[in-house]
Design a protein around this motif. Structure first.
Motif, mmCIF file in Angstrom:
data_model
loop_
_atom_site.group_PDB
_atom_site.id
_atom_site.type_symbol
_atom_site.label_atom_id
_atom_site.label_comp_id
_atom_site.label_asym_id
_atom_site.label_seq_id
_atom_site.Cartn_x
_atom_site.Cartn_y
_atom_site.Cartn_z
ATOM 1 N N VAL A 1 0.952 -1.067 -0.059
ATOM 2 C CA VAL A 1 0.082 0.085 0.006
ATOM 3 C C VAL A 1 0.865 1.082 0.046
ATOM 4 O O VAL A 1 1.738 1.452 0.954
ATOM 5 N N SER A 2 1.073 1.966 -1.251
ATOM 6 C CA SER A 2 2.087 3.001 -1.152
ATOM 7 C C SER A 2 1.753 4.000 -2.513
ATOM 8 O O SER A 2 0.789 3.418 -3.177
ATOM 9 N N HIS A 3 2.273 4.929 -2.654
ATOM 10 C CA HIS A 3 2.280 5.663 -3.819
ATOM 11 C C HIS A 3 3.410 4.947 -4.853
ATOM 12 O O HIS A 3 4.313 4.266 -4.274
ATOM 13 N N GLY A 4 3.374 5.015 -6.114
ATOM 14 C CA GLY A 4 4.045 4.302 -6.888
ATOM 15 C C GLY A 4 4.028 4.893 -8.421
ATOM 16 O O GLY A 4 3.255 5.584 -8.918
ATOM 17 N N ASN A 5 5.254 4.671 -9.126
ATOM 18 C CA ASN A 5 4.968 4.841 -10.643
ATOM 19 C C ASN A 5 5.743 3.922 -11.279
ATOM 20 O O ASN A 5 5.943 2.599 -11.003
ATOM 21 N N THR B 1 -1.083 0.183 -5.480
ATOM 22 C CA THR B 1 -0.084 1.497 -5.781
ATOM 23 C C THR B 1 -0.524 1.937 -7.154
ATOM 24 O O THR B 1 -1.128 1.145 -7.962
ATOM 25 N N CYS B 2 -0.224 3.290 -7.577
ATOM 26 C CA CYS B 2 -0.186 3.692 -8.799
ATOM 27 C C CYS B 2 0.540 2.857 -9.751
ATOM 28 O O CYS B 2 1.739 2.755 -9.290
ATOM 29 N N LYS B 3 0.242 2.348 -10.962
ATOM 30 C CA LYS B 3 1.170 1.785 -11.696
ATOM 31 C C LYS B 3 1.971 0.526 -11.016
ATOM 32 O O LYS B 3 3.013 0.119 -11.508
ATOM 33 N N ASP C 1 -11.383 2.870 -5.871
ATOM 34 C CA ASP C 1 -11.147 1.601 -6.616
ATOM 35 C C ASP C 1 -10.240 0.731 -6.017
ATOM 36 O O ASP C 1 -10.727 -0.620 -6.076
ATOM 37 N N ALA C 2 -9.390 0.988 -5.412
ATOM 38 C CA ALA C 2 -8.394 -0.061 -4.573
ATOM 39 C C ALA C 2 -9.201 -0.537 -3.531
ATOM 40 O O ALA C 2 -9.252 -1.622 -3.287
ATOM 41 N N LEU C 3 -9.996 0.135 -2.823
ATOM 42 C CA LEU C 3 -10.693 -0.309 -1.798
ATOM 43 C C LEU C 3 -11.738 -1.475 -2.319
ATOM 44 O O LEU C 3 -11.942 -2.704 -1.683
ATOM 45 N N ASP C 4 -12.617 -1.097 -3.378
ATOM 46 C CA ASP C 4 -13.559 -1.946 -3.628
ATOM 47 C C ASP C 4 -12.808 -3.105 -4.648
ATOM 48 O O ASP C 4 -13.190 -4.372 -4.312
ATOM 49 N N ALA C 5 -11.710 -3.047 -5.262
ATOM 50 C CA ALA C 5 -11.061 -4.109 -5.913
ATOM 51 C C ALA C 5 -10.600 -5.425 -4.815
ATOM 52 O O ALA C 5 -10.701 -6.280 -5.142
ATOM 53 N N ASN C 6 -10.052 -4.427 -3.909
ATOM 54 C CA ASN C 6 -9.296 -5.436 -2.611
ATOM 55 C C ASN C 6 -10.435 -6.292 -2.108
ATOM 56 O O ASN C 6 -10.399 -7.497 -1.931
ATOM 57 N N ARG C 7 -11.526 -5.689 -1.957
ATOM 58 C CA ARG C 7 -12.660 -6.284 -1.179
ATOM 59 C C ARG C 7 -13.166 -7.405 -2.001
ATOM 60 O O ARG C 7 -13.315 -8.597 -1.516
ATOM 61 N N ARG C 8 -13.256 -7.337 -3.535
ATOM 62 C CA ARG C 8 -13.748 -8.337 -4.233
ATOM 63 C C ARG C 8 -12.828 -9.473 -4.513
ATOM 64 O O ARG C 8 -13.166 -10.560 -4.548
ATOM 65 N N ILE C 9 -11.493 -8.965 -4.562
ATOM 66 C CA ILE C 9 -10.519 -9.985 -4.956
ATOM 67 C C ILE C 9 -10.434 -10.859 -3.772
ATOM 68 O O ILE C 9 -10.187 -12.039 -3.830
ATOM 69 N N TYR C 10 -10.202 -10.443 -2.609
ATOM 70 C CA TYR C 10 -10.281 -10.977 -1.274
ATOM 71 C C TYR C 10 -11.174 -12.072 -0.826
ATOM 72 O O TYR C 10 -11.195 -13.110 -0.485
ATOM 73 N N ASN C 11 -12.601 -11.472 -1.433
ATOM 74 C CA ASN C 11 -13.755 -12.359 -1.250
ATOM 75 C C ASN C 11 -13.613 -13.463 -2.186
ATOM 76 O O ASN C 11 -13.994 -14.776 -1.773
ATOM 77 N N LYS D 1 -2.288 -0.834 -14.227
ATOM 78 C CA LYS D 1 -1.113 -0.566 -15.218
ATOM 79 C C LYS D 1 -0.838 1.261 -15.169
ATOM 80 O O LYS D 1 0.104 1.462 -15.495
ATOM 81 N N GLU D 2 -2.058 1.829 -14.910
ATOM 82 C CA GLU D 2 -2.038 3.138 -14.784
ATOM 83 C C GLU D 2 -2.178 3.665 -13.384
ATOM 84 O O GLU D 2 -1.873 3.013 -12.389
ATOM 85 N N ASP D 3 -2.774 4.792 -13.160
ATOM 86 C CA ASP D 3 -2.950 5.354 -11.715
ATOM 87 C C ASP D 3 -4.427 4.603 -11.002
ATOM 88 O O ASP D 3 -5.104 4.076 -11.876
#
Length: 204
Positions: free
Chosen positions: A84-88, A125-127, A157-167, A150-152
């Protein structure tokens, strides 16, 4: 047109994980404001999944956290690492500092080997998809597979996607199907996944 499919030496992953290791490289204000790690821990713990958290504020602390996870792997623990971080395109932030993919490579190679080639990376993270560059070069693979944008990547979206993936993960959905099914539910391609082996063979 003739298409030669990739023949994988390790096409699938079957392992029971002991926990999800979270490495949070956000600065304190962003950590509190975004609450990604807080909500991730709450969700996973509520679902009965153990988490191990490393709050890192410098490159040295991030690499130290990876050393600690390596000791865990050597002791027989199996886990997914969630950043969980900023990234490029070049790496991820650790507080006000930065750690590039090449610097992370040997640490992750050791962890992956110690976990008997079962390490998964989930990049909030982004990217984050660019983390596959850790695989560049020769030597052992640094992870089995990686999930990232792939991008930002927006916080919602991170919160939603994490919940779906871990479910899905908890429901026993195969690793290779987690991202396609999540994107289908979200109505767009938010995340991508790729394996170290696939990336190297595509790049050769």
């Amino acid at each position: 047109m003739i298409i030669n499919p990739i023949v994988y030496e390790q096409p699938s992953l079957e392992v029971e994980y002991d926990y999800v290791g979270i490495i949070d490289g956000l600065e304190p204000n962003d950590r509190r404001g975004f609450a990604i790690t807080e909500k991730l821990k709450t969700f996973l713990n509520g679902a009965g999944v153990t988490t191990a958290l490393a709050d890192v504020r410098s490159a040295r602390e991030m690499l130290g956290a990876l050393k600690t996870f390596n000791k865990e792997a050597v002791s027989g623990k199996r886990f997914m690492l969630h950043f969980v971080s900023h990234g490029n395109r070049d790496g991820v932030a650790a507080g006000s500092e930065f750690v590039d993919w090449a610097t992370m490579r040997p640490f992750l190679q050791r962890i992956h080997a110690a976990t008997e080639n079962t390490l998964l990376l989930n990049m909030s993270t982004c990217k984050g998809l660019h983390g596959v560059k850790i695989t560049e070069g020769s030597g052992p693979y640094p992870f089995f597979g990686l999930i990232g944008a792939k991008e930002d990547l927006y916080v919602a979206d991170a919160l939603d996607a994490n919940r779906r993936i871990y479910n899905k993960w908890l429901a026993g959905v195969p690793v290779q199907q987690l991202v396609p099914e999540t994107n289908a539910e979200m109505g767009r391609e938010v995340l991508f996944n790729i394996s170290s082996e696939g990336f190297r063979k595509l790049s050769s």
